[in-house]
Design a protein around this motif. Structure first.
Motif, PDB file in Angstrom:
ATOM      1  N   ASN A  14      -5.962  -1.984  -3.191  1.00 14.91           N
ATOM      2  CA  ASN A  14      -5.044  -2.212  -2.084  1.00 14.91           C
ATOM      3  C   ASN A  14      -5.533  -3.308  -1.130  1.00 14.91           C
ATOM      4  O   ASN A  14      -4.719  -3.943  -0.453  1.00 14.91           O
ATOM      5  CB  ASN A  14      -4.819  -0.915  -1.316  1.00 14.91           C
ATOM      6  N   THR A  41       0.808  -1.216   0.000  1.00 12.22           N
ATOM      7  CA  THR A  41       0.000   0.000   0.000  1.00 12.22           C
ATOM      8  C   THR A  41       0.842   1.268   0.000  1.00 12.22           C
ATOM      9  O   THR A  41       0.319   2.354  -0.272  1.00 12.22           O
ATOM     10  CB  THR A  41      -0.956   0.028   1.200  1.00 12.22           C
ATOM     11  N   SER A  42       2.123   1.154   0.269  1.00 14.76           N
ATOM     12  CA  SER A  42       2.996   2.325   0.271  1.00 14.76           C
ATOM     13  C   SER A  42       3.856   2.420  -0.979  1.00 14.76           C
ATOM     14  O   SER A  42       4.701   3.311  -1.086  1.00 14.76           O
ATOM     15  CB  SER A  42       3.911   2.302   1.498  1.00 14.76           C
ATOM     16  N   LYS A  43       3.630   1.526  -1.923  1.00 20.00           N
ATOM     17  CA  LYS A  43       4.436   1.478  -3.144  1.00 20.00           C
ATOM     18  C   LYS A  43       3.666   1.963  -4.365  1.00 20.00           C
ATOM     19  O   LYS A  43       2.523   1.544  -4.596  1.00 20.00           O
ATOM     20  CB  LYS A  43       4.909   0.052  -3.414  1.00 20.00           C
ATOM     21  N   THR A  61      -0.077   5.256  -4.791  1.00 21.18           N
ATOM     22  CA  THR A  61      -0.561   4.492  -3.639  1.00 21.18           C
ATOM     23  C   THR A  61      -2.053   4.704  -3.391  1.00 21.18           C
ATOM     24  O   THR A  61      -2.745   3.793  -2.930  1.00 21.18           O
ATOM     25  CB  THR A  61       0.222   4.843  -2.376  1.00 21.18           C
TER      26      THR A  61
END
Length: 117
Positions: A75, A29-31, A52
């Motif tokens: 996500n 989720t942070s990529k 994201t």
């Protein structure tokens, strides 16, 4: 880490496909995630990436795919998608997903897209 692409196949010119990629990244989720392709004898090229939060992050690198390829993500499923429309024979290639910029150890096996009548 496992990255698994699917959804490719043989399609006629003008057809559509939706590719999927499941990435077992704990930090998914942070990529920013990207889609790439490589045709025989050519370098791998970036097609699109999705931020994201699901907004478009990177414009397609080639004019030939603008307006035809769209990257999205879910996500909750660690999944990214690439919608391809109005496919052309020159879109024939192996398609991959990876982070954007790409992380060398995250290349998967890809999914083959063949556009032919």
């Amino acid at each position: 880490v496992q990255v698994v692409e699917s959804g490719g196949g043989l399609v006629q010119p003008g057809g559509s496909l939706r590719l999927s990629c499941v990435a077992s990244l704990s930090t998914f989720t942070s990529k920013v995630m990207g889609w790439y392709r490589q045709a025989p004898g050519k370098q791998r090229e970036v097609l699109a990436a999705v931020a994201t939060d699901g907004s478009s992050a990177v414009e397609p690198s080639a004019d030939s795919v603008k307006g035809r390829f769209t990257a999205t993500r879910d996500n909750s499923k660690n999944t990214v998608y690439l919608q391809l429309i109005n496919l052309k024979p020159e879109d024939t290639a192996m398609y991959y997903c990876n982070t954007y910029p790409a992380t060398p150890q995250y290349w998967g096996q890809g999914t083959q897209v063949t556009v032919s009548s």
